[in-house]
Scaffold this motif. Structure first.
Motif, PDB file in Angstrom:
ATOM      1  N   THR A 114     -24.205  87.916  19.092  1.00 35.67           N
ATOM      2  CA  THR A 114     -22.943  88.257  18.715  1.00 35.67           C
ATOM      3  C   THR A 114     -22.602  88.349  17.287  1.00 35.67           C
ATOM      4  OG1 THR A 114     -21.888  86.023  18.999  1.00 35.67           O
ATOM      5  CG2 THR A 114     -21.730  87.582  21.089  1.00 35.67           C
ATOM      6  N   GLY A 115     -23.624  88.963  16.736  1.00 36.03           N
ATOM      7  CA  GLY A 115     -23.662  89.043  14.958  1.00 36.03           C
ATOM      8  C   GLY A 115     -22.504  89.864  14.736  1.00 36.03           C
ATOM      9  N   ASN A 116     -21.826  89.334  13.643  1.00 36.02           N
ATOM     10  CA  ASN A 116     -20.528  89.766  13.091  1.00 36.02           C
ATOM     11  C   ASN A 116     -19.382  90.195  14.406  1.00 36.02           C
ATOM     12  OD1 ASN A 116     -21.123  90.112  10.029  1.00 36.02           O
ATOM     13  ND2 ASN A 116     -23.005  91.315  10.734  1.00 36.02           N
ATOM     14  N   THR A 155     -33.279  97.648  18.720  1.00 35.11           N
ATOM     15  CA  THR A 155     -32.821  98.820  18.002  1.00 35.11           C
ATOM     16  C   THR A 155     -32.439  98.342  16.540  1.00 35.11           C
ATOM     17  OG1 THR A 155     -30.505  98.351  19.028  1.00 35.11           O
ATOM     18  CG2 THR A 155     -32.087 100.041  20.033  1.00 35.11           C
ATOM     19  N   GLY A 156     -31.881  97.229  16.185  1.00 33.28           N
ATOM     20  CA  GLY A 156     -31.565  96.772  14.897  1.00 33.28           C
ATOM     21  C   GLY A 156     -30.912  95.447  15.046  1.00 33.28           C
ATOM     22  N   PHE A 157     -30.485  95.028  13.808  1.00 29.95           N
ATOM     23  CA  PHE A 157     -29.837  93.654  13.837  1.00 29.95           C
ATOM     24  C   PHE A 157     -28.414  93.688  13.562  1.00 29.95           C
ATOM     25  CE2 PHE A 157     -34.133  92.943  12.494  1.00 29.95           C
ATOM     26  CZ  PHE A 157     -34.409  91.674  12.878  1.00 29.95           C
ATOM     27  N   LEU A 158     -27.627  93.005  14.628  1.00 32.25           N
ATOM     28  CA  LEU A 158     -26.289  92.929  14.634  1.00 32.25           C
ATOM     29  C   LEU A 158     -25.669  91.876  13.593  1.00 32.25           C
ATOM     30  CD1 LEU A 158     -25.242  93.035  18.431  1.00 32.25           C
ATOM     31  CD2 LEU A 158     -25.492  95.162  16.942  1.00 32.25           C
ATOM     32  N   THR A 159     -26.527  91.188  13.138  1.00 29.73           N
ATOM     33  CA  THR A 159     -26.218  90.189  12.019  1.00 29.73           C
ATOM     34  C   THR A 159     -26.276  90.703  10.597  1.00 29.73           C
ATOM     35  OG1 THR A 159     -28.644  89.551  12.115  1.00 29.73           O
ATOM     36  CG2 THR A 159     -26.729  88.045  13.427  1.00 29.73           C
ATOM     37  N   ASN A 160     -26.592  91.810  10.453  1.00 25.91           N
ATOM     38  CA  ASN A 160     -26.732  92.906   9.219  1.00 25.91           C
ATOM     39  C   ASN A 160     -25.529  93.480   9.243  1.00 25.91           C
ATOM     40  OD1 ASN A 160     -27.159  95.351   7.777  1.00 25.91           O
ATOM     41  ND2 ASN A 160     -28.970  93.835   6.820  1.00 25.91           N
ATOM     42  N   LYS A 161     -24.607  93.590   8.405  1.00 25.60           N
ATOM     43  CA  LYS A 161     -23.313  94.281   8.358  1.00 25.60           C
ATOM     44  C   LYS A 161     -23.165  95.615   8.422  1.00 25.60           C
ATOM     45  CE  LYS A 161     -20.465  90.678   5.754  1.00 25.60           C
ATOM     46  NZ  LYS A 161     -19.712  90.272   4.860  1.00 25.60           N
ATOM     47  N   ALA A 162     -24.287  96.249   7.936  1.00 27.61           N
ATOM     48  CA  ALA A 162     -24.270  97.555   7.708  1.00 27.61           C
ATOM     49  C   ALA A 162     -25.080  98.244   8.825  1.00 27.61           C
ATOM     50  CB  ALA A 162     -25.027  98.228   6.506  1.00 27.61           C
TER      51      ALA A 162
END
Length: 361
Positions: A45-47, A217-224
């Motif tokens: 549940t990043g960001n 697919t990518g990192f939810l913890t990375n804001k962008a």
């Protein structure tokens, strides 16, 4: 322009005009689409984003795009926000006798890490790969009697992952191939950071009896990156990249669909299958971490067996042909000996493996 160049142009213009026309000539190809997590399992549940929701939206978009191909049959492990145990996801794929299993996820990390990566089943090569597998596998704790269902597997114990080293070897090459095609779309077309194709011990891949990949697919913890993946535009682009990768894979492994057309062409066109650049074709029978004597009794009576070590894996090949049609005959013979997963590979004059497309061109 020389006659052979003209024929070459016409050959590929007629036979390889588009993905859709290639598909029209193939048999039904079954793809299982697996949206990670769901129900009581939100994933990471990043960001403030929920992995289960984003993964499902991407999977449904992938399915919508693949529905345009009439010879592709789609099977979903879930199409709504429900929890499906990992072993049941594999069972769905196995019961359907699917040709390909694709599990979609979103990543998370305590740092500002970003980028896309695609996994196949195997022994983790570094700590990061192990940590990702542990996070994804921890969902089994939501299941009753998970230690019984998964043969005592402990998702938090590194020792439990040693068993993955010999799992799914029969499909390893095909899994790596499709993973590479998907990863190339992420990086070459979408310009996502390339975190490469990797191996790790994902339970959802362990019991599938077909080529299988897990896409982060990518990192939810990375804001962008989290914003991108949570957006309709980002989900559509990721879905399109996955679809293009799957289509490229399917076209390559179904080159046999060209055989009848090649055989029916004029003599000039048939010359295209000859060994103009010292390419040779062989039939790969198996891949294993075990070194096996290349004797007929180890390969159901087949002779002319060769062995090649790639990393820690030994690959075993049958026969040698100077053109693709002769290689197809070798493949047919291998299949008659119950090597149902056999497929044709190509080598250049230096003995290096190259793509079938390169050899045919």
């Amino acid at each position: 322009m020389k006659l052979i160049h003209i024929v070459l142009f016409l050959f590929f213009l007629v036979i390889l005009p588009s993905s859709n026309q290639l598909f029209a000539q193939n048999e039904i190809f079954k793809i299982v689409l697996d949206a990670g997590h769901g129900g009581d399992d939100p994933g990471n549940t990043g960001n403030g984003y929920k992995e289960k929701d984003i993964a499902l939206k991407i999977v449904l978009k992938v399915g919508q795009l693949l529905e345009n191909y009439k010879d592709i049959e789609l099977i979903y492990t879930r199409k709504t926000d429900v929890f499906i145990p990992l072993h049941k996801r594999a069972q769905i794929a196995n019961d359907a006798k699917a040709d390909l299993f694709v599990s979609v996820h979103c990543n998370a990390h305590s740092s500002s890490a970003y980028g896309a990566e695609t996994f196949v089943l195997g022994l983790h090569r570094n700590k990061d790969n192990l940590e990702i597998a542990m996070k994804e596998n921890s969902v089994i704790k939501l299941e009753e009697d998970y230690k019984v269902k998964y043969d005592g597997f402990n998702p938090e114990s590194p020792e439990s992952y040693i068993i993955f080293s010999l799992m799914q070897e029969e499909f390893l090459d095909q899994s790596i191939l499709v993973a590479n095609y998907v990863q190339k779309q992420f990086t070459g077309v979408l310009n996502r950071k390339n975190r490469k194709v990797k191996q790790a011990g994902f339970l959802v891949l362990r019991e599938t009896y077909m080529p299988s990949i897990l896409v982060e697919t990518g990192f939810l913890t990375n804001k962008a990156e989290g914003r991108f993946l949570n957006s309709k535009t980002g989900q559509t682009k990721m879905a399109e990249a996955i679809v293009d990768g799957l289509i490229n894979y399917k076209n390559i492994i179904n080159l046999e669909s060209l055989d009848d057309q090649i055989a029916g062409m004029q003599v000039e066109a048939n010359d295209l299958t000859e060994n103009k650049q010292d390419f040779t074709f062989k039939v790969q029978l198996a891949a294993s971490s075990k070194k096996i004597e290349t004797k007929p009794y180890n390969f159901k009576g087949l002779d002319l067996i060769s062995r090649l070590k790639v990393g820690n894996i030994y690959k075993y090949f049958y026969g040698e042909a100077k053109n693709y049609l002769d290689a197809k005959s070798l493949k047919d013979k291998a299949e008659s000996k119950s090597f149902k997963g056999a497929f044709i590979v190509a080598f250049n004059k230096s003995g290096q493996m190259v793509s079938i497309q390169e050899a045919l061109k």
